[in-house]
Design a protein around this motif. Structure first.
Motif, PDB file in Angstrom:
ATOM      1  N   ARG A  91       5.472   7.110  -1.698  1.00  0.00           N
ATOM      2  CA  ARG A  91       4.964   6.829  -2.404  1.00  0.00           C
ATOM      3  C   ARG A  91       3.604   5.857  -3.211  1.00  0.00           C
ATOM      4  O   ARG A  91       3.866   4.884  -2.515  1.00  0.00           O
ATOM      5  N   MET A  92       2.228   5.610  -3.020  1.00  0.00           N
ATOM      6  CA  MET A  92       1.587   5.176  -3.177  1.00  0.00           C
ATOM      7  C   MET A  92       0.158   4.358  -4.484  1.00  0.00           C
ATOM      8  O   MET A  92       1.155   5.027  -5.345  1.00  0.00           O
ATOM      9  N   PRO A  93       0.028   3.337  -4.724  1.00  0.00           N
ATOM     10  CA  PRO A  93      -0.804   3.052  -5.711  1.00  0.00           C
ATOM     11  C   PRO A  93      -1.956   4.021  -6.274  1.00  0.00           C
ATOM     12  O   PRO A  93      -2.214   4.339  -5.949  1.00  0.00           O
ATOM     13  N   ARG A  94      -2.041   3.685  -7.593  1.00  0.00           N
ATOM     14  CA  ARG A  94      -2.986   4.577  -7.953  1.00  0.00           C
ATOM     15  C   ARG A  94      -3.889   3.899  -7.354  1.00  0.00           C
ATOM     16  O   ARG A  94      -4.334   3.022  -7.480  1.00  0.00           O
ATOM     17  N   CYS A  95      -4.763   4.914  -7.523  1.00  0.00           N
ATOM     18  CA  CYS A  95      -6.618   4.809  -7.211  1.00  0.00           C
ATOM     19  C   CYS A  95      -7.672   5.755  -8.112  1.00  0.00           C
ATOM     20  O   CYS A  95      -7.275   6.523  -8.826  1.00  0.00           O
ATOM     21  N   GLY A 151     -11.204   2.737  -5.142  1.00  0.00           N
ATOM     22  CA  GLY A 151     -10.051   2.203  -4.478  1.00  0.00           C
ATOM     23  C   GLY A 151      -8.399   2.154  -5.216  1.00  0.00           C
ATOM     24  O   GLY A 151      -8.840   2.694  -5.912  1.00  0.00           O
ATOM     25  N   TYR A 152      -7.722   0.903  -4.712  1.00  0.00           N
ATOM     26  CA  TYR A 152      -6.505   0.736  -5.029  1.00  0.00           C
ATOM     27  C   TYR A 152      -6.825   0.281  -6.966  1.00  0.00           C
ATOM     28  O   TYR A 152      -7.398  -0.862  -7.152  1.00  0.00           O
ATOM     29  N   HIS A 181       1.156  -1.143  -0.042  1.00  0.00           N
ATOM     30  CA  HIS A 181       0.338   0.200  -0.201  1.00  0.00           C
ATOM     31  C   HIS A 181       0.715   1.260   0.463  1.00  0.00           C
ATOM     32  O   HIS A 181       0.099   1.747  -0.234  1.00  0.00           O
ATOM     33  N   ILE A 182       2.103   0.930   0.291  1.00  0.00           N
ATOM     34  CA  ILE A 182       3.369   2.651   0.328  1.00  0.00           C
ATOM     35  C   ILE A 182       4.153   1.789   0.591  1.00  0.00           C
ATOM     36  O   ILE A 182       4.941   1.077   1.436  1.00  0.00           O
ATOM     37  N   ARG A 183       4.976   3.069  -0.023  1.00  0.00           N
ATOM     38  CA  ARG A 183       6.666   2.995   0.324  1.00  0.00           C
ATOM     39  C   ARG A 183       6.799   4.074   0.257  1.00  0.00           C
ATOM     40  O   ARG A 183       7.093   5.144  -0.010  1.00  0.00           O
ATOM     41  N   LEU A 184       7.466   4.115   1.643  1.00  0.00           N
ATOM     42  CA  LEU A 184       8.326   4.972   2.900  1.00  0.00           C
ATOM     43  C   LEU A 184       9.574   5.573   2.580  1.00  0.00           C
ATOM     44  O   LEU A 184      10.361   4.433   2.797  1.00  0.00           O
ATOM     45  N   SER A 185      10.166   6.776   1.995  1.00  0.00           N
ATOM     46  CA  SER A 185      11.405   6.680   2.088  1.00  0.00           C
ATOM     47  C   SER A 185      12.296   8.415   2.860  1.00  0.00           C
ATOM     48  O   SER A 185      10.805   9.573   2.319  1.00  0.00           O
ATOM     49  N   THR A 186      13.294   8.462   2.320  1.00  0.00           N
ATOM     50  CA  THR A 186      13.466  10.023   2.862  1.00  0.00           C
ATOM     51  C   THR A 186      14.572   9.992   1.637  1.00  0.00           C
ATOM     52  O   THR A 186      15.336   9.537   1.407  1.00  0.00           O
TER      53      THR A 186
END
Length: 178
Positions: free
Chosen positions: A41-45, A77-78, A19-24
Motif C-alpha cells: 500500500r502506497m500513498p496517493r500520487c 509525485g506523492y 512511502h510503503i506499507r508491505l504486508s502478507t
C-alpha cells in the motif's frame, strides 16, 4: 448471479515507512483454496499532463534504477497527507520542471496494479503553463522537453515511455482530442 468475495483471514505487517506499507495477507478463494499474498500500500500520487497551445506535452527524461532504463514521463509525485491533490500535482510540476500550470483539470484516476498494490494514481491535465524562476530539481530529470502529443504516443510504441501514468495520460488526452 451470486458474487462471492475472497475471504481475508488475517494480515501481517512486514515493513512500513512513509512511502510503503508491505504486508502478507492470508486469503481464501471461493473454492476454499488458501494462500498468502504480499500486499503493498502506497500513498496517493498525482501527475500532470501539461499541454501547450501546440498540443505538446511537457515530459521529463530520467533514469529509473528499478528497471535500469532511461525513460520519458510526466512530472508528479506523492500527495502529502492533508494536501489538495490538484495542488500537489501542480506543485510537483513546478518542482520538477520549473513550469507552473495555469489551470488543473482532473483527467483520470486509476490503480496501476490492483492484484498486489494499492496506490491511487490521479492524473490532471493542464492546458497551459508559465515558466517560473524555480530551478528544476537536478535529481528529478536529465532533460525536460515539450514533445508533440502524437510523437509521445509513438514513443510509447518504441518503449521510450513505459510508466503507467504517462501511458494512461497520453492515451486519455488523445481520446479526448485535447
Amino acid at each position: 448471479m451470486k458474487r462471492t468475495q475472497w475471504k481475508i483471514h488475517g494480515e501481517k505487517l512486514v515493513d512500513e515507512n512513509r512511502h510503503i506499507r508491505l504486508s502478507t495477507v492470508d486469503v481464501e478463494l471461493p473454492d476454499g483454496v488458501r494462500f498468502t499474498q504480499y500486499v503493498a500500500r502506497m500513498p496517493r500520487c498525482a501527475m500532470t499532463l501539461v499541454l501547450n497551445e501546440n498540443r505538446e506535452a511537457l515530459l521529463m527524461y530520467r533514469h529509473r534504477f528499478i528497471i535500469d532504463r532511461w525513460v520519458w514521463e510526466l512530472p508528479g509525485g506523492y500527495v502529502d497527507h492533508a494536501e489538495d491533490v490538484a495542488n500537489a500535482a501542480a506543485r510537483e510540476v513546478q518542482e520538477e520542471t520549473g513550469w507552473r500550470p495555469c489551470s488543473m483539470e482532473h483527467l483520470v484516476t486509476y490503480q496501476p496494479s490492483i492484484g498486489s498494490l494499492d496506490q491511487p494514481q490521479e492524473i490532471y491535465l493542464a492546458r497551459c503553463a508559465e515558466l517560473t524562476d524555480t530551478e528544476p530539481d537536478i535529481n528529478e530529470a536529465e532533460d525536460i522537453r515539450w514533445i508533440p502529443l502524437e510523437d509521445a504516443a509513438a514513443m510509447i510504441d518504441r518503449g521510450e515511455i513505459v510508466g503507467a501514468a504517462t501511458v494512461v495520460a497520453i492515451y486519455r488526452a488523445l481520446s479526448l482530442d485535447a
